[in-house]
Design a protein around this motif. Structure first.
Motif, mmCIF file in Angstrom:
data_model
loop_
_atom_site.group_PDB
_atom_site.id
_atom_site.type_symbol
_atom_site.label_atom_id
_atom_site.label_comp_id
_atom_site.label_asym_id
_atom_site.label_seq_id
_atom_site.Cartn_x
_atom_site.Cartn_y
_atom_site.Cartn_z
ATOM 1 N N GLY A 179 -7.912 3.154 -11.982
ATOM 2 C CA GLY A 179 -8.565 1.847 -11.196
ATOM 3 C C GLY A 179 -7.907 1.594 -9.578
ATOM 4 O O GLY A 179 -8.560 0.720 -9.289
ATOM 5 N N ALA A 180 -7.052 2.297 -9.466
ATOM 6 C CA ALA A 180 -6.530 2.295 -7.980
ATOM 7 C C ALA A 180 -7.435 2.446 -6.899
ATOM 8 O O ALA A 180 -8.434 3.297 -7.037
ATOM 9 C CB ALA A 180 -5.351 3.351 -7.731
ATOM 10 N N ASP A 181 -7.268 1.544 -5.823
ATOM 11 C CA ASP A 181 -8.270 1.822 -4.656
ATOM 12 C C ASP A 181 -7.727 2.860 -3.757
ATOM 13 O O ASP A 181 -6.725 2.686 -3.206
ATOM 14 C CB ASP A 181 -8.081 0.416 -3.980
ATOM 15 C CG ASP A 181 -9.007 0.491 -2.529
ATOM 16 O OD1 ASP A 181 -9.509 1.603 -2.338
ATOM 17 O OD2 ASP A 181 -8.844 -0.565 -1.716
ATOM 18 N N LEU A 182 -8.434 4.202 -4.102
ATOM 19 C CA LEU A 182 -7.987 5.468 -3.515
ATOM 20 C C LEU A 182 -9.011 5.973 -2.620
ATOM 21 O O LEU A 182 -9.900 5.881 -2.333
ATOM 22 C CB LEU A 182 -7.720 6.312 -4.354
ATOM 23 C CG LEU A 182 -7.537 7.868 -3.782
ATOM 24 C CD1 LEU A 182 -6.040 7.932 -3.320
ATOM 25 C CD2 LEU A 182 -7.460 8.891 -4.972
ATOM 26 N N GLU A 183 -8.104 5.929 -0.959
ATOM 27 C CA GLU A 183 -8.972 6.817 0.034
ATOM 28 C C GLU A 183 -8.211 7.999 0.006
ATOM 29 O O GLU A 183 -7.013 8.210 0.546
ATOM 30 C CB GLU A 183 -8.933 6.038 1.346
ATOM 31 C CG GLU A 183 -9.548 6.656 2.477
ATOM 32 C CD GLU A 183 -9.591 5.848 3.642
ATOM 33 O OE1 GLU A 183 -9.570 6.450 5.006
ATOM 34 O OE2 GLU A 183 -9.542 4.697 3.592
ATOM 35 N N ARG A 184 -8.926 9.156 0.037
ATOM 36 C CA ARG A 184 -8.316 10.609 0.149
ATOM 37 C C ARG A 184 -9.053 11.421 1.051
ATOM 38 O O ARG A 184 -10.379 11.586 1.292
ATOM 39 C CB ARG A 184 -8.393 11.163 -1.033
ATOM 40 C CG ARG A 184 -7.373 12.593 -1.185
ATOM 41 C CD ARG A 184 -7.557 13.163 -2.442
ATOM 42 N NE ARG A 184 -6.761 14.272 -2.516
ATOM 43 C CZ ARG A 184 -6.679 15.662 -3.140
ATOM 44 N NH1 ARG A 184 -7.814 15.742 -3.961
ATOM 45 N NH2 ARG A 184 -5.890 16.630 -3.069
ATOM 46 N N ARG A 239 -3.166 -0.028 -3.494
ATOM 47 C CA ARG A 239 -4.291 0.698 -2.854
ATOM 48 C C ARG A 239 -3.423 1.760 -1.972
ATOM 49 O O ARG A 239 -2.333 1.810 -1.629
ATOM 50 C CB ARG A 239 -4.767 -0.156 -1.552
ATOM 51 C CG ARG A 239 -3.841 -0.725 -0.465
ATOM 52 C CD ARG A 239 -4.620 -1.722 0.444
ATOM 53 N NE ARG A 239 -5.594 -1.027 1.460
ATOM 54 C CZ ARG A 239 -5.071 -0.574 2.466
ATOM 55 N NH1 ARG A 239 -3.781 -0.669 3.071
ATOM 56 N NH2 ARG A 239 -5.998 -0.085 3.444
ATOM 57 N N THR A 240 -3.966 3.233 -2.080
ATOM 58 C CA THR A 240 -3.480 4.190 -1.766
ATOM 59 C C THR A 240 -4.233 5.288 -0.691
ATOM 60 O O THR A 240 -5.432 5.429 -1.000
ATOM 61 C CB THR A 240 -3.178 4.784 -2.937
ATOM 62 O OG1 THR A 240 -2.569 4.247 -3.888
ATOM 63 C CG2 THR A 240 -2.362 6.585 -2.453
ATOM 64 N N TRP A 260 -5.748 3.013 8.748
ATOM 65 C CA TRP A 260 -5.638 2.839 7.173
ATOM 66 C C TRP A 260 -4.590 1.376 7.086
ATOM 67 O O TRP A 260 -4.902 0.581 6.215
ATOM 68 C CB TRP A 260 -5.427 3.667 6.220
ATOM 69 C CG TRP A 260 -5.462 3.389 4.968
ATOM 70 C CD1 TRP A 260 -6.483 3.541 3.949
ATOM 71 C CD2 TRP A 260 -4.233 3.034 3.967
ATOM 72 N NE1 TRP A 260 -6.090 3.140 2.534
ATOM 73 C CE2 TRP A 260 -4.775 3.063 2.677
ATOM 74 C CE3 TRP A 260 -2.881 2.863 4.328
ATOM 75 C CZ2 TRP A 260 -3.987 2.303 1.629
ATOM 76 C CZ3 TRP A 260 -2.164 2.443 3.138
ATOM 77 C CH2 TRP A 260 -2.614 2.412 1.944
ATOM 78 N N GLY A 263 -5.279 -2.765 6.172
ATOM 79 C CA GLY A 263 -4.666 -3.405 4.876
ATOM 80 C C GLY A 263 -4.039 -4.666 5.221
ATOM 81 O O GLY A 263 -3.613 -5.433 4.392
ATOM 82 N N GLY A 291 0.743 -1.221 0.168
ATOM 83 C CA GLY A 291 -0.048 -0.116 0.039
ATOM 84 C C GLY A 291 1.085 1.251 -0.057
ATOM 85 O O GLY A 291 2.229 1.224 0.119
ATOM 86 N N THR A 302 -7.756 7.518 -9.676
ATOM 87 C CA THR A 302 -9.055 6.945 -9.737
ATOM 88 C C THR A 302 -9.387 6.524 -11.081
ATOM 89 O O THR A 302 -9.895 5.285 -11.522
ATOM 90 C CB THR A 302 -10.203 8.080 -9.427
ATOM 91 O OG1 THR A 302 -9.864 8.419 -8.033
ATOM 92 C CG2 THR A 302 -11.467 7.601 -9.796
#
Length: 282
Positions: free
Chosen positions: A244-249, A218-219, A278, A282, A152, A241
């Motif tokens: 297709g990356a799994d992004l939480e911002r 994932r980021t 986070w 993971g 991650g 985004t």
């Protein structure tokens, strides 16, 4: 604990293990390889953005290895050889590790992450703040290209493009000395100083922004609201985004750049809680 990994000075912070847990839980705790900020040309393992962040995360169960990557020359000072001993963060007496430009800093971060990941069950995460976030994102692309992406990625108020995207409203929100040092002119100069040449600015492993991000892990991005660098963060988030990356911002309201260098601030504590939660999920 200070050590040398893959020829690079590091400091290791073991994750605290909750009461009742044993050695197996300690071995399975996530490990984050972390790079401090400082415009590529200043900073080190003792600055709060490295030491205080790592200490706070370790207390919350996340092991951290901070990277003392080679710094660039000071902008506008001169040739690498002439400035190797200039300034309070100069590399003096550190096994000849003088100042350098791209790809030196990202080489160091990549080498440490690779070594830590190989020794960590389940792999390791990578991250950084400001210039360190730029290096972490670039090292991630290198790892993807080598066939072994990080577990991650954590990016704190980073910049990811060789030229800062235009956002005049954000620029107007900046106060104090950063109106100059974090102007588009100032940040673009800093990037050119890091890259060394115009050709290097476009290198895939120099700046992740604008590159093919397929396979990016994932980021987590934690950004400051009133920060001209957020123009690059905004653009990079859109690129992640789209890939297709799994992004939480999270953009923390009312915050300014480098709040992770100020451990007494409430936003420091809020960001550390976000990062720890986070990483542990993971």
């Amino acid at each position: 604990m200070d050590d040398v990994v893959a020829g690079v000075p590091v400091r290791t912070y073991a994750a605290a293990v909750p009461a009742g847990d044993g050695p197996e839980e300690a071995r399975s705790a996530p490990v984050l390889v972390w790079a401090h900020g400082g415009g590529f040309f200043r900073g080190g393992l003792d600055q709060p953005e490295a030491h205080e962040v790592a200490s706070a995360l370790a207390r919350r169960g996340v092991g951290v290895v901070t990277v003392d990557y080679r710094l660039t020359p000071w902008p506008l000072v001169g040739r690498v050889g002439r400035v190797a001993s200039v300034g309070p963060v100069a590399r003096v007496g550190r096994a000849g590790r003088g100042r350098t430009r791209f790809p030196g800093p990202v080489d160091d971060v990549s080498a440490v992450w690779r070594s830590v990941a190989e020794a960590t069950p389940g792999g390791a995460l990578i991250g950084g703040a400001s210039a360190g976030a730029c290096l972490a994102a670039a090292a991630t692309l290198r790892a993807i290209d080598e066939g072994a992406a990080p577990r991650g990625v954590v990016l704190g108020y980073g910049f990811f493009h060789p030229v800062l995207p235009v956002d005049r409203a954000l620029q107007r929100s900046v106060r104090g000395h950063r109106r100059l040092s974090h102007s588009r002119w100032g940040l673009d100069l800093m990037n050119r100083n890091y890259a060394g040449t115009a050709a290097a600015l476009a290198e895939r492993h120099a700046f992740a922004g604008g590159q093919d991000l397929a396979g990016f892990p994932r980021t987590l991005m934690v950004d400051a609201e009133a920060d001209s660098m957020r123009a690059s963060g905004d653009a990079f988030a859109r690129e992640l985004t789209a890939s297709g990356a799994d992004l939480e911002r999270h953009v923390l309201p009312g915050t300014r750049h480098a709040f992770l260098d100020r451990p007494r601030l409430a936003e420091f504590r809020a960001a550390v809680e976000l990062v720890a939660g986070w990483c542990l999920r993971g």
